[in-house]
Design an enzyme around this catalytic site. Structure first.
Site, PDB file in Angstrom:
ATOM      1  N   ASP A  10      -2.742  -0.955   6.548  1.00  0.00           N
ATOM      2  CA  ASP A  10      -3.241   0.346   6.976  1.00  0.00           C
ATOM      3  C   ASP A  10      -3.501   1.220   5.752  1.00  0.00           C
ATOM      4  O   ASP A  10      -3.115   0.895   4.633  1.00  0.00           O
ATOM      5  CB  ASP A  10      -2.277   1.029   7.945  1.00  0.00           C
ATOM      6  CG  ASP A  10      -0.905   1.298   7.327  1.00  0.00           C
ATOM      7  OD1 ASP A  10      -0.710   0.980   6.137  1.00  0.00           O
ATOM      8  OD2 ASP A  10      -0.029   1.814   8.031  1.00  0.00           O
ATOM      9  N   ASP A  15      -2.848   5.033   4.389  1.00  0.00           N
ATOM     10  CA  ASP A  15      -2.193   6.331   4.550  1.00  0.00           C
ATOM     11  C   ASP A  15      -3.151   7.401   4.051  1.00  0.00           C
ATOM     12  O   ASP A  15      -3.579   7.383   2.881  1.00  0.00           O
ATOM     13  CB  ASP A  15      -0.896   6.379   3.742  1.00  0.00           C
ATOM     14  CG  ASP A  15       0.147   5.408   4.268  1.00  0.00           C
ATOM     15  OD1 ASP A  15       0.353   5.370   5.489  1.00  0.00           O
ATOM     16  OD2 ASP A  15       0.732   4.667   3.457  1.00  0.00           O
ATOM     17  N   ASP A  60      -3.301   5.969   9.221  1.00  0.00           N
ATOM     18  CA  ASP A  60      -2.281   6.977   9.521  1.00  0.00           C
ATOM     19  C   ASP A  60      -2.767   8.279   8.896  1.00  0.00           C
ATOM     20  O   ASP A  60      -2.896   8.385   7.663  1.00  0.00           O
ATOM     21  CB  ASP A  60      -0.923   6.594   8.916  1.00  0.00           C
ATOM     22  CG  ASP A  60      -0.236   5.489   9.704  1.00  0.00           C
ATOM     23  OD1 ASP A  60      -0.785   5.051  10.726  1.00  0.00           O
ATOM     24  OD2 ASP A  60       0.849   5.048   9.279  1.00  0.00           O
ATOM     25  N   TYR A 117      12.664  -5.444   2.968  1.00  0.00           N
ATOM     26  CA  TYR A 117      11.563  -4.476   2.912  1.00  0.00           C
ATOM     27  C   TYR A 117      11.521  -3.711   4.222  1.00  0.00           C
ATOM     28  O   TYR A 117      10.956  -4.171   5.210  1.00  0.00           O
ATOM     29  CB  TYR A 117      10.229  -5.192   2.678  1.00  0.00           C
ATOM     30  CG  TYR A 117       9.083  -4.254   2.375  1.00  0.00           C
ATOM     31  CD1 TYR A 117       8.691  -4.010   1.067  1.00  0.00           C
ATOM     32  CD2 TYR A 117       8.400  -3.594   3.396  1.00  0.00           C
ATOM     33  CE1 TYR A 117       7.645  -3.140   0.771  1.00  0.00           C
ATOM     34  CE2 TYR A 117       7.366  -2.727   3.122  1.00  0.00           C
ATOM     35  CZ  TYR A 117       6.984  -2.506   1.811  1.00  0.00           C
ATOM     36  OH  TYR A 117       5.953  -1.633   1.531  1.00  0.00           O
TER      37      TYR A 117
END
Length: 518
Positions: free
Chosen positions: A99, A101, A158, A230
């Protein structure tokens, strides 16, 4: 009050890389390419197109608001909003399918509550819903940093919003300037700091080492994902944490290439005396804007942080406050494993087998006892919100369990078929290990056969998540104790899963109808 402590970074070595260092770095990059960590040219171009589309949309959005408010035509013409990126995309370490940000920065007359979120025609959320190519839009208003999540032409986005106290947002806005934060609300400061921290990390590394920093950070993220460490949400480390840790090694070895950074990473952090903080840039204790910062001299909660990794932009915060006793020990054990493997590399005259370092953790063979946490919802939209909420609370279950038993959360969700064709569910697991120390009466009670009753912390956790303000009928969380031999086969293979193999209450708590013991 105790005096301010300075955390100066002094380089350990400025020795230029050897031919062997350069060869090992080339082998490391080739290994990462073979793991599919680099996106195609086509996907890279699509990301740029998507960001261009989004930037044009927010500029049109701000002008739409101005016209709706009947502002002067000249003011509407000058109105502006701007898209910034941060996180892995801005750092240059994202992979295929990752994705992006993003942050939308807008002027003071454009509100998050009434203009960014909302279904009225002038709201950005509504405009996104009407935009061609947008799917899976989810507005998360009550998160620590409010966000709109969506996909645009298959690229996950996002999107945060920061409302600046400026009448017009300049196209050449410098988000790193402290003045950008002036008079902003807390949520805008948090949103801005995603970009400010990312840009400061890049600046601290320096242009000459950026390429090696990116290779090393890609490698460390892959290593952490495969070793099961993670995940900031479950008490390990997330993207910004690993980025700061790698950048710190770059400061210690300013001429180090990627292989050097990797090999030194484990040695440095295996011997780090936590809770001594990692401070990439000195904290401004003058606090010119009076914002809350990480300062254990003033805040007792900061004193309790186990593995402080401080963000390098004002206001400086601990980015790893979720780390618990259990997860810190797991990470230190993994650092030690890294040291052992890297020392073996060096003892073999530099012959590096990178695949060995990146071997998958055998989590599902390590424990005799496991907790299975199943997150269930009635439909896809409900599931996305519910799964995100429960996932964000899993660390609370870890903290409740670790006072009396050894607990190892596995951060990766495992998709399960659920309870039927109209049901949505996913599974999380935690490995459990009994301790030889005496349990206290205020934590977990021991049964007469020396087993440990897990009902207390499990009930507390269920009560916590089921008390969510946005809970709806159909949302459930089912916690079961399982022996290793009883784990469903699909956690190890691609075998089929039969829901009948797991028995639970209607709003389940445990395996079969018995209490949870181990």
């Amino acid at each position: 009050m105790p005096p301010v402590k300075e955390y100066k970074i002094e380089s350990i070595s400025e020795t230029p890389p050897t031919h062997l260092d350069i060869k090992q770095t080339a082998e490391l990059k080739q290994f990462l390419e073979e793991q599919g960590l680099y996106e195609s040219v086509a996907e890279s171009s699509l990301r740029e197109e998507v960001l261009g589309t989004l930037d044009k949309l927010v500029k049109d959005w701000v002008k739409t608001i101005g016209r709706a408010a009947e502002l002067a035509d000249s003011f509407v013409s000058d109105s502006n909003a701007k898209i910034f990126t941060f996180g892995s995309y801005r750092l240059g370490v994202h992979g295929p399918g990752a994705d992006i940000d993003t942050l939308c920065v807008g002027p003071r007359h454009v509100s998050r509550e009434t203009d960014f979120f909302g279904l009225e025609p002038h709201c950005l959320q509504a405009m996104l819903l009407e935009l061609s190519g947008v799917t899976q839009l989810q507005a998360v208003k009550d998160s620590y940093v409010p966000v709109i999540k969506f996909q645009l032409h298959g690229i996950s986005i996002d999107l945060l919003y920061a409302q600046l106290q400026l009448s017009v947002v300049p196209e050449d806005l410098d988000v790193r300037a402290q003045s950008t934060l002036r008079n902003c609300d807390e949520q805008s400061v948090r949103a801005l700091n995603g970009c400010r921290v990312t840009d400061t990390i890049l600046a601290e590394v320096g242009a000459s080492q950026i390429s090696d920093f990116r290779i090393a950070l890609k490698a460390m993220k892959l290593w952490a994902e495969r070793r099961g460490v993670y995940s900031n949400v479950t008490g390990f480390l997330g993207g910004v944490n690993w980025a700061i840790l790698v950048a710190y090694i770059c400061r210690l070895y300013p001429k180090g290439v990627a292989s050097t950074i990797m090999l030194r990473f484990f040695k440095i952090y295996c011997n780090w005396r936590w809770p001594t903080p990692i401070v990439l840039q000195q904290i401004d204790h003058q606090n010119p804007m009076g914002m809350k910062q990480w300062d254990p001299r003033l805040d007792y909660r900061d004193q309790s942080h186990l593995m402080p990794i401080i963000t390098p932009a004002y206001p400086c915060m601990n980015s790893s406050y979720n780390v618990s006793d259990s997860t810190l020990k797991i990470m230190m054990d993994e650092f030690m494993r890294g040291v052992t493997i890297c020392d073996d590399f060096l003892s073999r005259s530099g012959k590096v087998s990178w695949a060995r370092l990146f071997e998958e953790d055998n989590f599902f063979q390590q424990f005799k006892n496991y907790l299975q946490i199943e997150v269930v919802a009635a439909d896809e939209q409900q599931f996305r919100a519910w799964e995100g909420w429960v996932h964000s609370r899993l660390r609370q279950l870890v903290r409740r369990l670790e006072t009396s038993v050894g607990v190892r959360p596995w951060p990766k969700p495992i998709k399960s078929p659920g309870h039927g064709p109209q049901s949505y569910s996913t599974l999380y697991y935690m490995g459990l290990k009994k301790r030889s120390t005496q349990m206290t009466a205020t934590t977990l009670s021991r049964a007469s056969n020396n087993s440990v009753n897990l009902n207390g912390p499990v009930n507390e956790f269920r009560h916590l998540v089921m008390s969510w303000d946005d809970w709806q009928e159909g949302m459930d969380v089912v916690v079961r104790h399982m022996k290793q031999k009883d784990l469903p086969p699909f956690v190890l293979t691609d075998g089929e899963f039969s829901p009948d193999t797991l028995l639970c209450n209607a709003r389940g708590l445990c395996l079969s109808q018995r209490d949870i013991y181990m």
